[in-house]
Design a protein around this motif. Structure first.
Motif, short mmCIF file in Angstrom:
data_model
loop_
_atom_site.label_atom_id
_atom_site.label_comp_id
_atom_site.label_asym_id
_atom_site.label_seq_id
_atom_site.Cartn_x
_atom_site.Cartn_y
_atom_site.Cartn_z
N LEU A 36 94.97 45.72 44.42
CA LEU A 36 95.36 44.66 43.98
C LEU A 36 96.47 44.75 42.71
CD1 LEU A 36 91.77 42.97 43.25
CD2 LEU A 36 93.57 42.31 44.81
N VAL A 37 96.41 46.04 42.11
CA VAL A 37 97.57 46.22 41.18
C VAL A 37 98.60 46.68 41.91
CG1 VAL A 37 98.23 48.20 39.53
CG2 VAL A 37 95.78 47.31 39.34
N ALA A 38 98.80 47.29 43.15
CA ALA A 38 99.88 47.50 43.69
C ALA A 38 100.71 46.48 44.32
CB ALA A 38 99.53 48.79 45.07
N THR A 39 99.89 45.28 44.96
CA THR A 39 100.62 44.17 45.39
C THR A 39 100.46 43.04 44.39
OG1 THR A 39 98.31 43.43 46.02
CG2 THR A 39 99.17 44.91 47.59
N SER A 40 100.27 43.28 43.27
CA SER A 40 100.55 42.26 42.09
C SER A 40 102.01 41.97 41.87
CB SER A 40 99.98 42.59 40.89
OG SER A 40 100.30 41.51 39.80
N THR A 41 102.47 40.62 41.74
CA THR A 41 103.92 40.34 41.79
C THR A 41 104.32 40.21 40.21
OG1 THR A 41 103.37 38.19 41.43
CG2 THR A 41 103.94 38.96 43.90
N TYR A 42 103.49 40.97 39.29
CA TYR A 42 103.63 40.76 37.90
C TYR A 42 104.85 41.77 37.39
CZ TYR A 42 100.65 36.86 36.50
OH TYR A 42 100.13 35.81 36.42
N ASN A 81 85.12 59.16 48.52
CA ASN A 81 84.85 58.21 47.43
C ASN A 81 84.54 58.62 46.20
OD1 ASN A 81 85.07 56.17 49.55
ND2 ASN A 81 82.98 56.52 50.23
N VAL A 82 84.65 60.01 45.99
CA VAL A 82 84.54 60.69 44.76
C VAL A 82 85.69 60.32 43.72
CG1 VAL A 82 84.26 62.84 43.52
CG2 VAL A 82 83.09 62.29 45.60
N GLN A 83 85.21 59.79 42.54
CA GLN A 83 86.26 59.43 41.52
C GLN A 83 86.46 60.41 40.51
OE1 GLN A 83 85.57 55.33 40.02
NE2 GLN A 83 84.34 54.90 41.99
N PRO A 84 87.54 60.24 39.77
CA PRO A 84 88.28 59.03 39.72
C PRO A 84 89.11 59.06 41.03
CG PRO A 84 88.74 60.37 37.69
CD PRO A 84 87.73 61.33 38.75
N LEU A 85 89.46 58.00 41.38
CA LEU A 85 90.41 57.71 42.70
C LEU A 85 91.79 57.58 41.94
CD1 LEU A 85 88.57 54.71 44.46
CD2 LEU A 85 88.19 57.16 44.92
N TYR A 86 92.81 58.35 42.93
CA TYR A 86 94.14 58.47 42.51
C TYR A 86 94.82 57.76 43.58
CZ TYR A 86 98.56 60.51 41.22
OH TYR A 86 99.98 60.61 40.79
N ALA A 87 96.12 57.12 43.24
CA ALA A 87 96.99 56.70 44.13
C ALA A 87 98.45 56.69 43.16
CB ALA A 87 96.80 55.29 44.33
N GLU A 88 99.64 56.98 44.07
CA GLU A 88 100.94 56.85 43.58
C GLU A 88 101.60 55.42 43.88
OE1 GLU A 88 103.06 58.78 42.03
OE2 GLU A 88 101.96 60.80 42.12
N LEU A 89 101.67 54.45 42.80
CA LEU A 89 102.10 53.42 42.87
C LEU A 89 103.60 53.41 42.52
CD1 LEU A 89 99.42 51.39 40.95
CD2 LEU A 89 99.61 51.92 43.34
N GLN A 90 104.23 52.14 42.58
CA GLN A 90 105.62 51.95 42.13
C GLN A 90 105.95 52.52 40.78
OE1 GLN A 90 107.15 48.16 42.44
NE2 GLN A 90 109.56 48.76 42.44
N SER A 91 105.04 52.33 39.98
CA SER A 91 105.19 52.60 38.45
C SER A 91 104.79 54.15 38.26
CB SER A 91 104.30 51.75 37.50
OG SER A 91 103.02 52.01 38.29
N GLY A 92 104.37 54.71 39.13
CA GLY A 92 103.73 56.09 39.09
C GLY A 92 102.39 56.26 39.32
N ASP A 107 100.33 44.24 32.88
CA ASP A 107 100.28 42.76 33.58
C ASP A 107 99.66 42.61 34.92
OD1 ASP A 107 100.83 41.45 31.32
OD2 ASP A 107 103.09 41.10 31.69
N ARG A 108 99.89 43.82 35.88
CA ARG A 108 99.78 43.70 37.24
C ARG A 108 98.14 44.12 37.24
NH1 ARG A 108 104.68 46.34 38.04
NH2 ARG A 108 103.68 48.17 38.16
N PHE A 109 97.81 45.03 36.25
CA PHE A 109 96.24 45.55 35.84
C PHE A 109 95.62 44.34 35.58
CE2 PHE A 109 92.95 47.66 33.32
CZ PHE A 109 92.18 48.11 34.46
#
Length: 485
Positions: A149-155, A99-110, A160-162
């Motif tokens: 929510l960013v990862a699953t947005s359709t924008y 749970n320690v931040q910054p949290l990080y993820a690899e999204l479609q955009s990087g 815009d997804r953010f």
């Protein structure tokens, strides 16, 4: 292990502090400096993520910034001209490295790294919906909800997804986000949690408080506005306001306790406001006494203001040792009891036979106030009066502050007389909500929305509280079922 500070175990605690740098060859080192200045906002864990133009690098650790981020090898492992950091005191999610931040993820955009100060008050509902749709969470933090929510947005675009993600969340947030495209800083539309922007040469810096800018040698530019998104790309800044603009409601407790006294919050010197609160308190609740004594360290500015307004001498009747660690081994109850004096001890020669006024910033459960009053009694005080530089805390906070359940708040359970008896004081008084507003140059009017979020005092919550309302409904249903059975 036991915390040896007898005055810090019954305080409201801010969830965290954030700090971001874009455009500096020493980005990670600057973030580490900034986090040192924000350590008071979160002492459970700290983390830094950097971006070198190709890869993201992260170091997260439990404990303080010192000891985890003051080593050369750690800073060298965080290369790049962009970096963001976070200090954490958990209000949602367990105390664990995941749970320690910054949290990080690899999204479609990087890569996508996020540091969050605040609390999402509909995170549980959003999480259930996301899991039902196939999202797999790696933490118990409400902040991870934003990533999904960013990862699953359709924008189409990441920005815009953010924005789409932010429009789905309730509550309070100040965010620093890192993507391959640049850094984004933003505040919720009500501006409940603070965030400021500064500059150091060509670098742009974001921080929870101005004191963090001071420490790293940056100049204060301005506060990030409520509902504003600032995008930093290749040294260029762009500001957008994608939300409706309601009247801001910044957290009033920033001036009472959370922020460091050497910070500027909302164009107000925190130190000056706290002195003025003390002066208001002296006017509203005078007492015939010999000494004004602050409860260290957060009660000092208000005590100075009270002393100056009342004409009663200000004295350091409680002496703090600055050379004791946070914890020490407690081999038995007798030593455990004596341990609280390692950090704070009554100035017995000063206090004996005196009528003293203790000034503190707040009362939560009341256990700390009880200890302090007893310390004065043991030192021979003739009378002990307590004056509090905030109104009674009767309601829980759901915007990023670790508040006990409402039933555990002393001011919710007891009348003023009952609280006075509980802490064994000769008298007890709180500054009024009107006096608190007056100290900030405002008036609280019943016919308009207040200028601040003061829900912990008034119960006037500025947003919907979806998760809390759902929990209350479940509890009421369980109580009804128990009665029927």
């Amino acid at each position: 292990m036991l915390t040896t500070n007898p005055f810090d175990d019954d305080k409201l605690r801010e969830e965290c502090g954030v700090f971001g740098v874009s455009g500096s060859d020493s980005a990670a080192a600057l973030v580490a400096l900034g986090l040192h200045a924000l350590q008071h906002r979160g002492q459970e864990a700290a983390g830094i993520t950097s971006f070198d133009g190709t890869h993201f690098h992260t170091h997260r650790a439990m404990g303080h910034v010192a000891g985890n981020f003051d080593r050369d090898e750690v800073i060298r492992s965080l290369p790049g001209t962009v970096a963001a950091g976070h200090v954490r005191y958990s209000t949602t999610g367990e105390t664990a490295l995941r749970n320690v931040q910054p949290l990080y993820a690899e999204l479609q955009s990087g890569g996508f790294a996020i540091a969050h100060n605040g609390n999402i008050s509909n995170a549980m509902k959003l999480r259930r919906d996301l899991v039902r749709r196939g999202s797999i969470f790696q933490s118990t933090s409400d902040t991870e909800t934003i990533i999904h929510l960013v990862a699953t947005s359709t924008y189409r675009t990441l920005l815009d997804r953010f924005i789409d993600a932010l429009k789905q969340i309730e509550g309070a947030y100040s965010l620093v986000v890192m993507t391959p495209e640049g850094m984004i800083a933003c505040r919720d539309p009500l501006g409940i949690r603070p965030l400021v922007m500064g500059r150091l040469g060509d670098a742009v810096i974001f921080a929870s408080e101005t004191v963090a800018l001071d420490v790293c040698g940056a100049t204060f530019d301005r506060a990030v506005e409520p509902g504003e998104l600032i995008i930093v790309q290749n040294g260029e800044l762009r500001s957008i306001h994608p939300f409706a603009r309601p009247a801001p409601r910044p957290c009033i407790f920033e001036w009472v306790y959370f922020s460091r006294p050497d910070s500027i919050v909302g164009d107000h010197s925190v130190y000056s406001v706290r002195k003025e609160i003390g002066a208001q308190l002296a006017a509203e609740a005078p007492v015939d006494a010999d000494l004004i004594i602050p409860v260290p360290d957060s009660g000092v500015p208000a005590a100075i203001g009270y002393a100056q307004a009342s004409g009663i001498p200000f004295e350091l009747g409680i002496i703090r040792s600055h050379y004791v660690g946070r914890t020490f081994i407690q081999p038995g109850d007798q030593v455990r009891h004596l341990g609280v004096k390692l950090k704070h001890n009554a100035n017995r020669a000063l206090i004996k036979d005196k009528r003293v006024v203790l000034v503190d910033d707040s009362i939560v459960r009341g256990t700390t106030s009880l200890k302090i009053v007893q310390m004065m009694r043991d030192a021979g005080a003739a009378e002990v009066h307590m004056r509090i530089a905030s109104p009674p805390t009767r309601h829980s906070c759901f915007y990023g502050v670790d508040t006990p359940e409402r039933s555990k708040l002393l001011a919710h359970k007891l009348s003023l007389g009952g609280m006075t008896d509980f802490i064994h004081a000769d008298s007890l008084a709180f500054v009024s909500i009107d006096g608190l507003y007056k100290a900030l140059g405002h008036a609280r009017r019943a016919d308009i929305h207040p200028s601040f979020c003061d829900a912990c005092f008034t119960g006037d919550y500025p947003t919907t509280l979806t998760d809390q309302d759902e929990t209350a409904e479940v509890d009421q249903f369980a109580m009804l079922a128990e009665r029927l059975n």
